[in-house]
Design a protein around this motif. Structure first.
Motif, PDB file in Angstrom:
ATOM      1  N   ARG A  23      19.348 -42.766   6.679  1.00 27.08           N
ATOM      2  CA  ARG A  23      19.834 -43.532   7.702  1.00 27.08           C
ATOM      3  C   ARG A  23      20.312 -44.679   7.161  1.00 27.08           C
ATOM      4  NH1 ARG A  23      14.120 -45.346  10.946  1.00 27.08           N
ATOM      5  NH2 ARG A  23      13.461 -46.672   9.317  1.00 27.08           N
ATOM      6  N   GLN A  24      21.507 -45.297   7.931  1.00 31.55           N
ATOM      7  CA  GLN A  24      22.102 -46.749   7.542  1.00 31.55           C
ATOM      8  C   GLN A  24      22.410 -47.340   8.905  1.00 31.55           C
ATOM      9  OE1 GLN A  24      25.525 -46.536   5.103  1.00 31.55           O
ATOM     10  NE2 GLN A  24      25.283 -48.748   4.258  1.00 31.55           N
ATOM     11  N   ALA A  25      21.581 -48.616   8.861  1.00 28.81           N
ATOM     12  CA  ALA A  25      21.634 -49.454  10.070  1.00 28.81           C
ATOM     13  C   ALA A  25      22.778 -50.615   9.572  1.00 28.81           C
ATOM     14  CB  ALA A  25      20.436 -50.345  10.354  1.00 28.81           C
ATOM     15  N   PRO A  26      23.445 -51.170  10.536  1.00 31.50           N
ATOM     16  CA  PRO A  26      24.371 -52.217  10.491  1.00 31.50           C
ATOM     17  C   PRO A  26      23.897 -53.257   9.295  1.00 31.50           C
ATOM     18  CG  PRO A  26      24.418 -51.550  12.837  1.00 31.50           C
ATOM     19  CD  PRO A  26      23.129 -50.872  12.083  1.00 31.50           C
ATOM     20  N   GLY A  27      24.802 -53.547   8.269  1.00 28.71           N
ATOM     21  CA  GLY A  27      24.613 -54.555   7.534  1.00 28.71           C
ATOM     22  C   GLY A  27      23.517 -54.198   6.369  1.00 28.71           C
ATOM     23  N   LYS A  28      23.127 -52.782   6.369  1.00 31.60           N
ATOM     24  CA  LYS A  28      21.977 -52.431   5.451  1.00 31.60           C
ATOM     25  C   LYS A  28      22.362 -51.469   4.622  1.00 31.60           C
ATOM     26  CE  LYS A  28      18.059 -54.180   8.456  1.00 31.60           C
ATOM     27  NZ  LYS A  28      16.791 -53.880   8.927  1.00 31.60           N
ATOM     28  N   THR A  29      21.854 -51.360   3.439  1.00 30.17           N
ATOM     29  CA  THR A  29      22.213 -50.177   2.913  1.00 30.17           C
ATOM     30  C   THR A  29      21.425 -48.838   3.284  1.00 30.17           C
ATOM     31  OG1 THR A  29      20.145 -50.493   1.161  1.00 30.17           O
ATOM     32  CG2 THR A  29      22.164 -51.376   0.474  1.00 30.17           C
ATOM     33  N   ARG A  30      21.827 -47.724   2.641  1.00 28.30           N
ATOM     34  CA  ARG A  30      21.424 -46.381   3.040  1.00 28.30           C
ATOM     35  C   ARG A  30      20.089 -46.372   2.592  1.00 28.30           C
ATOM     36  NH1 ARG A  30      25.080 -41.964   0.877  1.00 28.30           N
ATOM     37  NH2 ARG A  30      26.354 -42.267   2.966  1.00 28.30           N
ATOM     38  N   GLU A  31      19.240 -45.768   3.732  1.00 28.58           N
ATOM     39  CA  GLU A  31      17.828 -45.476   3.093  1.00 28.58           C
ATOM     40  C   GLU A  31      17.393 -44.066   3.257  1.00 28.58           C
ATOM     41  OE1 GLU A  31      13.684 -47.618   5.043  1.00 28.58           O
ATOM     42  OE2 GLU A  31      15.492 -46.863   6.323  1.00 28.58           O
ATOM     43  N   GLY A  32      16.761 -43.746   2.278  1.00 26.55           N
ATOM     44  CA  GLY A  32      16.217 -42.077   2.236  1.00 26.55           C
ATOM     45  C   GLY A  32      14.969 -42.274   3.113  1.00 26.55           C
ATOM     46  N   ALA A  59      21.885 -34.597   3.639  1.00 28.01           N
ATOM     47  CA  ALA A  59      22.700 -34.330   2.492  1.00 28.01           C
ATOM     48  C   ALA A  59      21.862 -33.126   1.624  1.00 28.01           C
ATOM     49  CB  ALA A  59      22.788 -35.459   1.658  1.00 28.01           C
ATOM     50  N   THR A  60      22.273 -32.403   0.507  1.00 21.77           N
ATOM     51  CA  THR A  60      21.463 -31.488  -0.026  1.00 21.77           C
ATOM     52  C   THR A  60      21.761 -31.927  -1.642  1.00 21.77           C
ATOM     53  OG1 THR A  60      23.618 -30.208  -0.305  1.00 21.77           O
ATOM     54  CG2 THR A  60      21.909 -29.765   1.420  1.00 21.77           C
ATOM     55  N   ARG A  61      20.833 -31.259  -2.279  1.00 19.40           N
ATOM     56  CA  ARG A  61      20.480 -31.438  -3.749  1.00 19.40           C
ATOM     57  C   ARG A  61      19.801 -30.204  -4.534  1.00 19.40           C
ATOM     58  NH1 ARG A  61      17.951 -36.084  -6.668  1.00 19.40           N
ATOM     59  NH2 ARG A  61      17.126 -34.433  -7.932  1.00 19.40           N
ATOM     60  N   ARG A  62      19.758 -30.072  -5.587  1.00 15.46           N
ATOM     61  CA  ARG A  62      18.823 -29.222  -6.401  1.00 15.46           C
ATOM     62  C   ARG A  62      17.219 -29.795  -6.534  1.00 15.46           C
ATOM     63  NH1 ARG A  62      20.889 -23.939  -5.477  1.00 15.46           N
ATOM     64  NH2 ARG A  62      23.104 -24.039  -6.686  1.00 15.46           N
ATOM     65  N   GLY A  63      16.548 -29.643  -5.623  1.00 15.11           N
ATOM     66  CA  GLY A  63      15.128 -30.338  -5.634  1.00 15.11           C
ATOM     67  C   GLY A  63      15.226 -31.552  -4.968  1.00 15.11           C
ATOM     68  N   PRO A  68      11.603 -38.120  -5.503  1.00 19.61           N
ATOM     69  CA  PRO A  68      10.532 -38.989  -4.716  1.00 19.61           C
ATOM     70  C   PRO A  68      11.242 -39.593  -3.482  1.00 19.61           C
ATOM     71  CG  PRO A  68      10.401 -39.382  -7.262  1.00 19.61           C
ATOM     72  CD  PRO A  68      11.715 -38.631  -6.790  1.00 19.61           C
ATOM     73  N   ALA A  69      10.418 -39.883  -2.677  1.00 20.94           N
ATOM     74  CA  ALA A  69      10.657 -40.206  -1.498  1.00 20.94           C
ATOM     75  C   ALA A  69      11.675 -41.505  -1.385  1.00 20.94           C
ATOM     76  CB  ALA A  69       9.584 -40.487  -0.471  1.00 20.94           C
ATOM     77  N   GLY A  70      12.655 -41.580  -0.629  1.00 24.44           N
ATOM     78  CA  GLY A  70      13.536 -42.871  -0.715  1.00 24.44           C
ATOM     79  C   GLY A  70      14.635 -42.770  -1.223  1.00 24.44           C
ATOM     80  N   ARG A  71      14.751 -42.130  -2.468  1.00 24.32           N
ATOM     81  CA  ARG A  71      15.806 -41.972  -3.144  1.00 24.32           C
ATOM     82  C   ARG A  71      17.042 -41.243  -2.426  1.00 24.32           C
ATOM     83  NH1 ARG A  71      14.237 -40.288  -8.861  1.00 24.32           N
ATOM     84  NH2 ARG A  71      16.407 -39.052  -8.913  1.00 24.32           N
ATOM     85  N   THR A  72      18.240 -41.890  -2.816  1.00 29.00           N
ATOM     86  CA  THR A  72      19.438 -41.505  -2.251  1.00 29.00           C
ATOM     87  C   THR A  72      20.658 -40.835  -3.004  1.00 29.00           C
ATOM     88  OG1 THR A  72      20.620 -43.482  -2.411  1.00 29.00           O
ATOM     89  CG2 THR A  72      19.040 -43.216  -0.506  1.00 29.00           C
ATOM     90  N   ASP A  73      20.029 -40.207  -4.261  1.00 30.38           N
ATOM     91  CA  ASP A  73      20.755 -39.779  -5.195  1.00 30.38           C
ATOM     92  C   ASP A  73      21.099 -38.124  -4.920  1.00 30.38           C
ATOM     93  OD1 ASP A  73      18.765 -39.223  -8.013  1.00 30.38           O
ATOM     94  OD2 ASP A  73      18.251 -39.751  -5.844  1.00 30.38           O
ATOM     95  N   PHE A  74      21.869 -37.790  -3.794  1.00 30.49           N
ATOM     96  CA  PHE A  74      22.053 -36.235  -3.325  1.00 30.49           C
ATOM     97  C   PHE A  74      23.531 -36.134  -3.541  1.00 30.49           C
ATOM     98  CE2 PHE A  74      18.567 -34.848  -0.852  1.00 30.49           C
ATOM     99  CZ  PHE A  74      17.497 -35.873  -1.211  1.00 30.49           C
TER     100      PHE A  74
END
Length: 122
Positions: free
Chosen positions: A38-47, A96-100, A103-109
């Motif tokens: 999710r991404q709230a206004p003015g904030k970075t994307r959060e996993g 979003a998808t990725r292989r595996g 850890p919770a919170g990461r956004t590198d998909f």
């Protein structure tokens, strides 16, 4: 056409629930882990959460116990059940998808879909 389509957002009162869907179009979702963000206004994307191909899940602390991630490979869809919503949950939610799962919170998909707006307001 290969894409992820998130849906199910809307306006909900505090304490309410929503179920978001993430439909994979043009490719089989069962070969990938799926994450919700999710991404709230003015904030970075959060996993928020991730589910592996064998249904192992993780969550960030702020949604643990309130949100539940799941998948239905027969429908090529993943879900995020959100309960006991509060104002801080207002954001655009995407998948979003990725292989595996990382850890919770990461956004590198790798593959991202368009988001759906969730607004919690009385």
């Amino acid at each position: 056409q290969v894409e992820l389509v998130a849906s199910g957002g809307g306006l909900v009162q505090p304490g309410g629930s929503l179920r978001l869907s993430c439909l994979a179009v043009g490719f089989p979702l069962d070969g990938y882990a799926v994450g919700w963000f999710r991404q709230a206004p003015g904030k970075t994307r959060e996993g928020l959460s991730c589910i592996t191909i064998d249904n192992t899940t993780n969550y960030i602390d702020s949604v643990k116990g309130r949100f539940t991630i799941s998948r239905d490979n027969a429908k090529n869809t993943a879900y995020l059940q959100m309960n006991n919503l509060n104002h801080a949950d207002t954001a655009v939610y995407s998948c979003a998808t990725r292989r595996g799962c990382p850890p919770a919170g990461r956004t590198d998909f790798g593959k991202w879909g368009r988001g759906t707006q969730v607004t919690v307001s009385s």
